[in-house]
Design a protein around this motif. Structure first.
Motif, PDB file in Angstrom:
ATOM      1  N   LEU A  43      -0.894  -7.020  11.719  1.00  0.00           N
ATOM      2  CA  LEU A  43      -1.435  -5.991  10.668  1.00  0.00           C
ATOM      3  C   LEU A  43      -2.677  -6.320  11.180  1.00  0.00           C
ATOM      4  O   LEU A  43      -2.667  -5.720  11.028  1.00  0.00           O
ATOM      5  CB  LEU A  43      -0.241  -5.666   9.488  1.00  0.00           C
ATOM      6  CG  LEU A  43      -0.903  -3.474   9.003  1.00  0.00           C
ATOM      7  CD1 LEU A  43       0.220  -2.832  10.242  1.00  0.00           C
ATOM      8  CD2 LEU A  43       0.163  -3.921   7.610  1.00  0.00           C
ATOM      9  N   GLU A  44      -2.418  -7.511  10.163  1.00  0.00           N
ATOM     10  CA  GLU A  44      -4.133  -7.745  10.013  1.00  0.00           C
ATOM     11  C   GLU A  44      -5.524  -7.891  11.283  1.00  0.00           C
ATOM     12  O   GLU A  44      -5.905  -7.768  11.028  1.00  0.00           O
ATOM     13  CB  GLU A  44      -4.172  -9.048   9.116  1.00  0.00           C
ATOM     14  CG  GLU A  44      -4.169  -8.915   7.664  1.00  0.00           C
ATOM     15  CD  GLU A  44      -4.598  -9.866   6.428  1.00  0.00           C
ATOM     16  OE1 GLU A  44      -4.066 -10.651   6.931  1.00  0.00           O
ATOM     17  OE2 GLU A  44      -5.172  -9.572   5.850  1.00  0.00           O
ATOM     18  N   SER A  45      -4.376  -8.283  12.396  1.00  0.00           N
ATOM     19  CA  SER A  45      -5.098  -8.450  13.753  1.00  0.00           C
ATOM     20  C   SER A  45      -5.205  -7.358  14.410  1.00  0.00           C
ATOM     21  O   SER A  45      -5.556  -7.731  15.578  1.00  0.00           O
ATOM     22  CB  SER A  45      -3.741  -9.639  14.373  1.00  0.00           C
ATOM     23  OG  SER A  45      -2.758  -9.074  14.923  1.00  0.00           O
ATOM     24  N   LEU A 103      -7.568  -0.064   4.983  1.00  0.00           N
ATOM     25  CA  LEU A 103      -6.260   0.754   6.150  1.00  0.00           C
ATOM     26  C   LEU A 103      -6.469   2.072   5.008  1.00  0.00           C
ATOM     27  O   LEU A 103      -5.946   2.196   3.249  1.00  0.00           O
ATOM     28  CB  LEU A 103      -5.356   0.078   6.007  1.00  0.00           C
ATOM     29  CG  LEU A 103      -4.939  -0.726   7.016  1.00  0.00           C
ATOM     30  CD1 LEU A 103      -3.477  -1.017   7.397  1.00  0.00           C
ATOM     31  CD2 LEU A 103      -5.281   0.053   8.529  1.00  0.00           C
ATOM     32  N   LEU A 128       3.282  -9.010   7.902  1.00  0.00           N
ATOM     33  CA  LEU A 128       1.115  -8.592   7.741  1.00  0.00           C
ATOM     34  C   LEU A 128       0.247  -9.463   8.492  1.00  0.00           C
ATOM     35  O   LEU A 128      -0.485  -9.231   8.978  1.00  0.00           O
ATOM     36  CB  LEU A 128       1.179  -9.382   6.224  1.00  0.00           C
ATOM     37  CG  LEU A 128       2.583  -8.632   5.130  1.00  0.00           C
ATOM     38  CD1 LEU A 128       2.001  -9.249   3.715  1.00  0.00           C
ATOM     39  CD2 LEU A 128       1.940  -6.878   5.099  1.00  0.00           C
ATOM     40  N   SER A 129       1.075 -10.945   8.667  1.00  0.00           N
ATOM     41  CA  SER A 129      -0.437 -11.195  10.036  1.00  0.00           C
ATOM     42  C   SER A 129      -0.310 -10.364  11.110  1.00  0.00           C
ATOM     43  O   SER A 129      -2.346 -10.242  11.402  1.00  0.00           O
ATOM     44  CB  SER A 129      -0.211 -12.729  10.301  1.00  0.00           C
ATOM     45  OG  SER A 129       1.254 -12.200  11.289  1.00  0.00           O
ATOM     46  N   MET A 166      -1.924  -3.421  -0.529  1.00  0.00           N
ATOM     47  CA  MET A 166      -1.806  -4.377   0.237  1.00  0.00           C
ATOM     48  C   MET A 166      -2.862  -3.861   0.983  1.00  0.00           C
ATOM     49  O   MET A 166      -3.962  -3.807   2.257  1.00  0.00           O
ATOM     50  CB  MET A 166      -0.588  -4.588   1.255  1.00  0.00           C
ATOM     51  CG  MET A 166      -0.581  -5.186   2.529  1.00  0.00           C
ATOM     52  SD  MET A 166       0.361  -4.650   3.359  1.00  0.00           S
ATOM     53  CE  MET A 166       0.436  -3.573   3.511  1.00  0.00           C
ATOM     54  N   ALA A 167      -2.714  -2.345   1.573  1.00  0.00           N
ATOM     55  CA  ALA A 167      -2.960  -1.807   2.758  1.00  0.00           C
ATOM     56  C   ALA A 167      -4.425  -1.347   1.867  1.00  0.00           C
ATOM     57  O   ALA A 167      -5.349  -1.210   2.600  1.00  0.00           O
ATOM     58  CB  ALA A 167      -2.696  -0.011   2.211  1.00  0.00           C
ATOM     59  N   ARG A 168      -5.517  -1.236   0.729  1.00  0.00           N
ATOM     60  CA  ARG A 168      -6.168  -1.092  -0.118  1.00  0.00           C
ATOM     61  C   ARG A 168      -7.413  -2.691   0.499  1.00  0.00           C
ATOM     62  O   ARG A 168      -8.162  -2.897   0.946  1.00  0.00           O
ATOM     63  CB  ARG A 168      -6.280  -0.713  -1.042  1.00  0.00           C
ATOM     64  CG  ARG A 168      -7.859  -0.767  -1.652  1.00  0.00           C
ATOM     65  CD  ARG A 168      -8.144  -0.244  -3.183  1.00  0.00           C
ATOM     66  NE  ARG A 168      -6.432   1.516  -3.131  1.00  0.00           N
ATOM     67  CZ  ARG A 168      -5.973   1.891  -3.701  1.00  0.00           C
ATOM     68  NH1 ARG A 168      -5.432   0.773  -4.358  1.00  0.00           N
ATOM     69  NH2 ARG A 168      -5.483   2.895  -4.513  1.00  0.00           N
ATOM     70  N   SER A 169      -6.315  -3.230   0.096  1.00  0.00           N
ATOM     71  CA  SER A 169      -6.679  -4.420   0.691  1.00  0.00           C
ATOM     72  C   SER A 169      -7.142  -5.009   1.878  1.00  0.00           C
ATOM     73  O   SER A 169      -7.920  -5.931   2.358  1.00  0.00           O
ATOM     74  CB  SER A 169      -6.250  -6.069   0.171  1.00  0.00           C
ATOM     75  OG  SER A 169      -5.817  -6.159   0.803  1.00  0.00           O
ATOM     76  N   MET A 170      -6.638  -4.213   2.627  1.00  0.00           N
ATOM     77  CA  MET A 170      -6.930  -3.795   4.673  1.00  0.00           C
ATOM     78  C   MET A 170      -8.119  -3.520   4.799  1.00  0.00           C
ATOM     79  O   MET A 170      -8.371  -3.420   5.779  1.00  0.00           O
ATOM     80  CB  MET A 170      -5.854  -3.891   5.396  1.00  0.00           C
ATOM     81  CG  MET A 170      -4.997  -5.720   5.305  1.00  0.00           C
ATOM     82  SD  MET A 170      -3.120  -5.080   5.548  1.00  0.00           S
ATOM     83  CE  MET A 170      -1.743  -6.896   6.186  1.00  0.00           C
ATOM     84  N   ASP A 223      -6.910  -3.199  14.735  1.00  0.00           N
ATOM     85  CA  ASP A 223      -8.006  -2.869  14.338  1.00  0.00           C
ATOM     86  C   ASP A 223      -7.744  -0.650  13.819  1.00  0.00           C
ATOM     87  O   ASP A 223      -7.886  -0.430  14.609  1.00  0.00           O
ATOM     88  CB  ASP A 223      -8.873  -2.705  14.901  1.00  0.00           C
ATOM     89  CG  ASP A 223     -10.256  -2.913  14.952  1.00  0.00           C
ATOM     90  OD1 ASP A 223     -10.313  -2.654  12.919  1.00  0.00           O
ATOM     91  OD2 ASP A 223     -11.174  -2.517  15.080  1.00  0.00           O
TER      92      ASP A 223
END
Ligand code: C2E
Ligand code: MG
Ligand code: MG
Ligand code: MG
Length: 287
Positions: free
Chosen positions: A190-192, A230, A187-188, A224-228, A194
């Motif tokens: 993925l978050e990093s 995506l 996840l880290s 999770m996708a929504r919170s990011m 764009d």
């Protein structure tokens, strides 16, 4: 006299390696010939907006028709092409074919998207953005007509992937992570990155309604996708129940045999126009 068992074992292993290497080499040779003889073509699978069923784009999927007429799917030859560094040449070929097949349509339908699959080697090459821009210029389509799909293998060299993604998005080309959940989803990272889209892998969709724990995981991936930030494209939808499950949870886009199998571009267009026409007739009837 006895031959030691270890020696026999070693011999068998060596033979097996030799046979595999030969098979790999002959496949590699066949791929080189295929490039020379122009035996690749592309099919397009519709991408639909789940709320309305509208066709908003298509994924380009390469196929190989051998000289004897047999069709070979990408799952069989892309891995060999990746190992032998031939894959960038196949990518180039696919870009040309997409420009030829879809270029005119894209240039007149700015909201329609074509999703392209890139291999790790494409992502790590510096000229991929240039190749894509050339392809777009060749057919008059816009960068915003394109979605580039990258699997988790493409992110192994994270720094170089980050550079390419930055360059793509700097050119208004959207980027999707493909087959999400099949690799080592960290996840880290993925978050990093764009990214624009997350494509949840078919193996998860298959389990919807039949495997409760995995259905639960799908729910978590969506959250999770929504919170990011995506947007999601679900792939491999084969049943209405799967489509309902995803729609209820707010997944925007989907692909799957339920909506349409990969098909030649002419057929995609034919069916796209029939649908457009049916929608117009419905509107006229309602108005
Ligand atoms: P992918 O990018 O995840 O593409 C989706 C695959 O799932 C396609 O297989 C598609 O035909 C299949 N599929 C779609 N909907 C359904 C469904 O409802 N049920 C089932 N059972 N299958 C469905 P395909 O065309 O054989 O492609 C396999 C993989 O090969 C692709 O997976 C992609 O990773 C790779 N690939 C395809 N075209 C290219 C290309 O031009 N370049 C590169 N580098 N890889 C490609
Ligand atoms: Mg894909
Ligand atoms: Mg766009
Ligand atoms: Mg996929």
């Amino acid at each position: 006299r006895m031959v030691p068992a270890g020696a026999i074992g070693g011999l068998i292993v060596a033979l097996a390696i030799l046979l595999l290497a030969r098979r790999q080499l002959s496949m590699e040779g066949a791929l080189r010939n295929a490039l020379r003889r122009d035996e690749f073509f592309v099919c397009y699978q519709p991408i639909v907006r789940l709320q309305t069923g509208e066709w908003v784009g298509a994924e380009a999927l390469v196929r190989w028709r051998r000289a004897d007429g047999t069709l070979v799917g990408p799952d069989l030859f892309i891995p060999v092409a990746e190992q032998s560094k031939l894959v960038t040449r196949i990518t180039e070929r696919v870009l040309r074919l997409v420009a030829r097949d879809a270029g005119h349509f894209l240039s007149t339908h700015p909201a329609f998207h074509v999703a392209l699959n890139l291999a790790a080697e494409d992502i790590h090459s510096t000229d991929i953005v240039g190749h894509l821009r050339t392809m777009l210029a060749r057919c008059g389509a816009l960068p915003s007509n394109l979605i580039v799909e990258i699997t988790e293998r493409g992110f192994l060299d994270l720094e170089s992937a980050r550079d390419t993604i930055g360059a793509l998005r700097g050119n208004a080309i959207e980027v999707a992570i493909d087959d999400f959940g099949t690799g080592y989803p960290s996840l880290s990272y993925l978050e990093s990155l764009d990214l624009d889209f997350l494509k949840i892998d078919r193996s998860f969709i298959e389990a919807i309604g039949t495997d409760a724990p995995i259905s639960l995981v799908v729910g978590h991936i969506i959250a999770m996708a929504r919170s990011m930030g995506l947007r999601m494209i679900a792939e491999g939808i084969e049943s209405e129940a799967q489509a309902d499950f995803l729609r209820e949870r707010g997944v925007e886009y989907a692909q799957g045999f339920l909506f349409g199998r990969p098909m030649p571009f002419a057929e995609l267009m034919q069916r796209f126009k029939e649908r457009e026409h049916a929608a117009l007739v419905r509107m006229a009837g309602a108005g």
